[in-house]
Design a protein around this motif. Sequence first.
Motif, mmCIF file in Angstrom:
data_model
loop_
_atom_site.group_PDB
_atom_site.id
_atom_site.type_symbol
_atom_site.label_atom_id
_atom_site.label_comp_id
_atom_site.label_asym_id
_atom_site.label_seq_id
_atom_site.Cartn_x
_atom_site.Cartn_y
_atom_site.Cartn_z
ATOM 1 N N ALA A 196 12.898 0.656 -2.405
ATOM 2 C CA ALA A 196 13.195 -0.771 -2.469
ATOM 3 C C ALA A 196 12.214 -1.552 -1.598
ATOM 4 N N TYR A 197 11.695 -2.646 -2.159
ATOM 5 C CA TYR A 197 10.785 -3.544 -1.459
ATOM 6 C C TYR A 197 11.171 -4.973 -1.796
ATOM 7 N N PRO A 198 10.856 -5.944 -0.918
ATOM 8 C CA PRO A 198 11.187 -7.339 -1.205
ATOM 9 C C PRO A 198 10.458 -7.907 -2.428
ATOM 10 N N CYS A 199 9.237 -7.451 -2.693
ATOM 11 C CA CYS A 199 8.501 -7.941 -3.856
ATOM 12 C C CYS A 199 7.429 -6.922 -4.249
ATOM 13 N N GLU A 200 6.770 -7.181 -5.375
ATOM 14 C CA GLU A 200 5.745 -6.244 -5.841
ATOM 15 C C GLU A 200 4.512 -6.252 -4.939
ATOM 16 N N LYS A 201 4.260 -7.365 -4.263
ATOM 17 C CA LYS A 201 3.119 -7.431 -3.343
ATOM 18 C C LYS A 201 3.374 -6.574 -2.104
ATOM 19 N N CYS A 202 4.614 -6.606 -1.605
ATOM 20 C CA CYS A 202 4.975 -5.743 -0.468
ATOM 21 C C CYS A 202 4.880 -4.275 -0.876
ATOM 22 N N HIS A 203 5.241 -3.962 -2.117
ATOM 23 C CA HIS A 203 5.137 -2.593 -2.636
ATOM 24 C C HIS A 203 3.680 -2.157 -2.648
ATOM 25 N N ASP A 204 2.798 -3.033 -3.158
ATOM 26 C CA ASP A 204 1.377 -2.687 -3.266
ATOM 27 C C ASP A 204 0.709 -2.504 -1.910
ATOM 28 N N GLU A 205 1.184 -3.236 -0.889
ATOM 29 C CA GLU A 205 0.611 -3.092 0.447
ATOM 30 C C GLU A 205 0.881 -1.713 1.046
ATOM 31 N N VAL A 206 2.008 -1.106 0.695
ATOM 32 C CA VAL A 206 2.425 0.158 1.293
ATOM 33 C C VAL A 206 2.129 1.354 0.389
ATOM 34 N N ALA A 207 2.363 1.214 -0.903
ATOM 35 C CA ALA A 207 2.275 2.339 -1.837
ATOM 36 C C ALA A 207 0.830 2.617 -2.240
ATOM 37 N N ASP A 208 0.583 3.871 -2.618
ATOM 38 C CA ASP A 208 -0.745 4.277 -3.054
ATOM 39 C C ASP A 208 -0.799 4.519 -4.563
ATOM 40 N N HIS A 209 0.174 4.001 -5.289
ATOM 41 C CA HIS A 209 0.234 4.171 -6.741
ATOM 42 C C HIS A 209 0.443 2.810 -7.398
ATOM 43 N N GLU A 210 0.280 2.770 -8.700
ATOM 44 C CA GLU A 210 0.436 1.515 -9.430
ATOM 45 C C GLU A 210 1.915 1.187 -9.595
ATOM 46 N N VAL A 211 2.226 -0.086 -9.464
ATOM 47 C CA VAL A 211 3.616 -0.528 -9.518
ATOM 48 C C VAL A 211 4.117 -0.561 -10.965
ATOM 49 N N GLU A 212 5.389 -0.192 -11.142
ATOM 50 C CA GLU A 212 6.090 -0.372 -12.413
ATOM 51 C C GLU A 212 7.105 -1.479 -12.191
ATOM 52 N N TRP A 213 7.411 -2.241 -13.225
ATOM 53 C CA TRP A 213 8.359 -3.345 -13.091
ATOM 54 C C TRP A 213 9.718 -2.836 -12.647
ATOM 55 N N ALA A 214 10.307 -3.540 -11.725
ATOM 56 C CA ALA A 214 11.613 -3.156 -11.182
ATOM 57 C C ALA A 214 12.707 -3.336 -12.229
ATOM 58 N N THR A 215 13.651 -2.419 -12.226
ATOM 59 C CA THR A 215 14.778 -2.500 -13.151
ATOM 60 C C THR A 215 16.083 -2.771 -12.413
ATOM 61 N N ARG A 216 16.066 -2.627 -11.101
ATOM 62 C CA ARG A 216 17.269 -2.854 -10.301
ATOM 63 C C ARG A 216 16.926 -3.765 -9.127
ATOM 64 N N MET A 217 17.926 -4.490 -8.647
ATOM 65 C CA MET A 217 17.723 -5.363 -7.491
ATOM 66 C C MET A 217 18.867 -5.155 -6.507
ATOM 67 N N ILE A 218 18.610 -5.541 -5.257
ATOM 68 C CA ILE A 218 19.594 -5.412 -4.188
ATOM 69 C C ILE A 218 19.800 -6.796 -3.593
ATOM 70 N N CYS A 219 21.049 -7.247 -3.557
ATOM 71 C CA CYS A 219 21.388 -8.575 -3.038
ATOM 72 C C CYS A 219 21.033 -8.658 -1.550
ATOM 73 N N GLY A 220 20.391 -9.753 -1.147
ATOM 74 C CA GLY A 220 20.011 -9.946 0.245
ATOM 75 C C GLY A 220 21.174 -10.288 1.152
ATOM 76 N N TYR A 221 22.309 -10.705 0.578
ATOM 77 C CA TYR A 221 23.462 -11.102 1.379
ATOM 78 C C TYR A 221 24.471 -9.972 1.590
ATOM 79 N N CYS A 222 24.698 -9.156 0.533
ATOM 80 C CA CYS A 222 25.733 -8.116 0.658
ATOM 81 C C CYS A 222 25.208 -6.710 0.389
ATOM 82 N N SER A 223 23.927 -6.563 0.064
ATOM 83 C CA SER A 223 23.270 -5.271 -0.192
ATOM 84 C C SER A 223 23.844 -4.523 -1.390
ATOM 85 N N LYS A 224 24.421 -5.241 -2.338
ATOM 86 C CA LYS A 224 24.933 -4.613 -3.560
ATOM 87 C C LYS A 224 23.774 -4.363 -4.504
ATOM 88 N N GLU A 225 23.622 -3.103 -4.917
ATOM 89 C CA GLU A 225 22.564 -2.766 -5.874
ATOM 90 C C GLU A 225 23.105 -2.958 -7.282
#
Length: 135
Positions: free
Chosen positions: A48-77
């Motif tokens: 889990a990352y806040p956005c695709e740019k944050c993913h690209d900064e850390v990961a060494d592979h190409e990003v795939e579009w996210a299919t799930r999200m996590i709420c910032g207020y209650c952490s419900k996936e």
Amino acid sequence: RRPAARAAARERRAQEGIVGGTPLPKQGTCKHYGKSYRWFRFPCCKKAYPCEKCHDEVADHEVEWATRMICGYCSKEQIFSNKPCMGCGAAQFKARTTHWEGGKGTRDQVVMSRNDKQKYSGMNKTTSKKQKAKK
């Protein structure tokens, strides 16, 4: 889900610092998107990352579009959508408007969009001679 899969998912969330029922760090915002209150789970690495740019900064592979999200207020996936959270009902991003919004909008008719119905409200009201005399 199978018990082993549930345990693996619970372990992964614990490693990421996601605890159900508590807000995410900075309520899910990041330096790239300050008004998005959610994190995304990317299927390419299952992290889990806040956005695709944050993913690209850390990961060494190409990003795939996210299919799930996590709420910032209650952490419900949950499944990715632009609807409010299924757990707490909070909006996942802040909508932008040009009208008055709790002190953050504008009432200046010069700045308002001509499509804003509030811009021209009250312009065609008639006033009595008595009322005009009071002004």
